[in-house]
Design an enzyme around this catalytic site. Structure first.
Site, PDB file in Angstrom:
ATOM      1  N   TYR A   1      28.694  41.882  47.083  1.00 52.85           N
ATOM      2  CA  TYR A   1      29.136  40.499  46.861  1.00 52.85           C
ATOM      3  C   TYR A   1      28.473  39.943  45.606  1.00 52.85           C
ATOM      4  O   TYR A   1      27.283  40.153  45.388  1.00 52.85           O
ATOM      5  CB  TYR A   1      28.738  39.617  48.053  1.00 52.85           C
ATOM      6  CG  TYR A   1      29.927  39.229  48.897  1.00 52.85           C
ATOM      7  CD1 TYR A   1      31.011  38.576  48.323  1.00 52.85           C
ATOM      8  CD2 TYR A   1      29.967  39.511  50.266  1.00 52.85           C
ATOM      9  CE1 TYR A   1      32.108  38.226  49.078  1.00 52.85           C
ATOM     10  CE2 TYR A   1      31.065  39.158  51.030  1.00 52.85           C
ATOM     11  CZ  TYR A   1      32.138  38.510  50.430  1.00 52.85           C
ATOM     12  OH  TYR A   1      33.220  38.167  51.179  1.00 52.85           O
TER      13      TYR A   1
ATOM     14  N   LYS B   1      49.933  46.763  34.798  1.00 47.98           N
ATOM     15  CA  LYS B   1      51.298  47.106  34.359  1.00 47.98           C
ATOM     16  C   LYS B   1      51.177  47.944  33.084  1.00 47.98           C
ATOM     17  O   LYS B   1      50.617  49.023  33.129  1.00 47.98           O
ATOM     18  CB  LYS B   1      52.127  45.833  34.220  1.00 47.98           C
ATOM     19  CG  LYS B   1      52.255  45.077  35.568  1.00 47.98           C
ATOM     20  CD  LYS B   1      53.149  43.863  35.460  1.00 47.98           C
ATOM     21  CE  LYS B   1      53.393  43.234  36.819  1.00 47.98           C
ATOM     22  NZ  LYS B   1      52.513  42.093  37.105  1.00 47.98           N
TER      23      LYS B   1
HETATM   24  N1  DSN Z   1      55.793  41.962  41.136  1.00 52.57           N
HETATM   25  C1  DSN Z   1      55.733  41.876  39.691  1.00 52.57           C
HETATM   26  C2  DSN Z   1      56.851  42.589  39.036  1.00 52.57           C
HETATM   27  O1  DSN Z   1      57.309  43.573  39.572  1.00 52.57           O
HETATM   28  O2  DSN Z   1      57.257  42.198  37.958  1.00 52.57           O
HETATM   29  C3  DSN Z   1      55.663  40.467  39.230  1.00 52.57           C
HETATM   30  O3  DSN Z   1      54.714  39.770  39.924  1.00 52.57           O
END
Ligand code: DSN
Length: 419
Positions: free
Chosen positions: A56, A231
């Protein structure tokens, strides 16, 4: 998974072990085209599965509420420093648990309930947290939404400016989840300045492209930049906020203690590693290849009569309207999954169909590019996709193609997958 870890897991919990291995195999054998997903490196995986999960650390480096932060402080400070260096930001907060909490922290930093926020509508390609009506951001705040032009499906900045002048938002978002074209962050910043709004650029989808020089950066022009880390940026699931120096205190206070408790230190370490990886020259090549692959895939689909929203792509993402193919997005997505190609059904702008069974599919190239695939493989994938969408109920065809997909995938090992 590392064989030693797998052995430990199998002896403690064979049911979960079996599911993890099955998922690893699935990620190995499929062409993964979900535009918001990727493969992290073995180093990022190692950090996210480490003892840092035991700790933590409420607070920020050197200002914590628990003892024992000698190493955690260094991990978080490295992560902050790398984020600032990679994106050229004055300040970075690397604690948001993901993109939605990061965006909520922006609201908490600058707005009171009932204040006006302006963002892109979800059906046009925005995000839930930019004020969409089912989100807390569309219910606790007064949300006004801009869209895209009916003829081009692109953002109309004159319309955005007119709406901003009329509605006088306190906060304006640019960015989204299904925008296949370059976003003019500088123009959004000008509009926000004209109406006295805080400008937040959400680069969750394109963070890796911004870092790799493939999309103009909003950092010089935005008050706040929010992003996920998993991403195109290719880190673990998490979020980050970057901002101008004058907003640093408000942003930090909004994240902790405003919205969250202890940061997920194992994730912070994974983000730090991903940021280091993104500083390498090879990451610039990776970002360029993501875009080249998306353009190759889009061109090959168009050759096969596909109707793409805006006609193509500038980034990692393609949004296709399947109406001319006579199939709904959901049926197509299910058939493609059966044939070894994973993507998601998606609403298209002005979609006459419902969000749970819309007209479109969304696909992207971050994952296949992480495997080292190139334009030749994109053309092959387009060929398979078209065959499946043309025969969405032909199970034998789907089975045959899924075997061919597996063979292709075997030639392009996925990062972090040891099976
Ligand atoms: N879930 C994400 C996407 O697939 O673009 C966005 O939050």
């Amino acid at each position: 998974m590392h064989p030693a870890l797998r052995e430990t897991l199998e002896s403690v919990d064979p049911e979960i072990a079996e599911l993890l291995v099955a998922e690893e195999r699935r990620q190995r054998d499929k062409v993964r085209l979900i535009a918001s997903e990727n493969y992290v490196s073995g180093a990022v995986l190692a950090a996210t599965g480490s003892v840092l999960t035991n700790k933590y650390s409420e607070g920020y480096p050197t200002k914590r509420y628990y003892e024992g932060q000698q190493y955690i402080d260094r991990v978080e400070q490295l992560c902050i420093d790398r984020a600032k260096a990679l994106f050229g930001a004055d300040h970075a907060n690397v604690q948001p648990y993901s993109g939605s909490p990061a965006n909520l922290a922006v609201y908490f930093a600058f707005l009171k309930p009932g204040d006006t926020v302006m963002g892109m509508g979800l059906p046009a390609g925005g995000h839930l947290t930019h004020g969409w009506n089912v989100s807390i951001t569309g219910t606790y705040f007064r949300a006004v939404q801009y869209g895209v032009r009916q003829d081009t499906h692109c953002i109309d900045l004159d319309e955005v400016r007119a709406l901003a002048k009329k509605e006088q938002p306190k906060l304006m978002f640019a960015g989204g989840t299904a925008i296949p074209r370059t976003i003019d962050f500088a123009a959004f910043a000008d509009i926000a300045r004209e109406v006295g709004a805080v400008f937040a650029a959400d680069i969750a989808h394109i963070a890796g492209l911004v870092a790799g020089g493939q999309h103009p950066s909003p950092v010089p022009v935005a008050d706040v930049v929010s992003t996920t880390t998993h991403k195109t940026l290719r880190g673990p699931r998490g979020g980050m906020l970057m901002c101008k120096a004058q907003h640093a205190k408000a942003i930090d206070r909004a994240v902790f203690p405003g919205l969250q408790g202890g940061p997920h230190n194992h994730t912070t370490a994974g983000i730090a590693i991903a940021l280091k990886e993104a500083q390498q020259a090879s990451f610039r090549d990776y970002a360029a290849q993501i875009v080249a692959n998306a353009k190759a895939l889009a061109a090959a689909l168009v050759e096969r009569g596909w109707s793409l929203i805006t006609g193509g792509t500038d980034n990692h993402l393609i949004l296709a309207d399947l109406t001319p193919k006579g199939v709904s997005g959901k049926i197509a997505a299910r058939a493609l999954d059966a044939a070894g190609m994973e993507l998601n059904y998606n609403s298209i702008p002005f979609d006459p169909r419902k969000p749970f069974d819309p007209s479109g599919v969304r696909l992207g190239t971050p994952s296949v590019t992480s495997r080292g695939m190139g334009p030749t493989e994109m053309r092959q994938i387009a060929h398979w996709m078209d065959a499946v969408v043309t025969a969405p109920t032909d199970a034998a065809l789907h089975e045959r193609i899924s075997g061919e997909v597996r063979e292709l995938c075997a030639r392009f090992p996925a990062p972090g997958i040891l099976l």
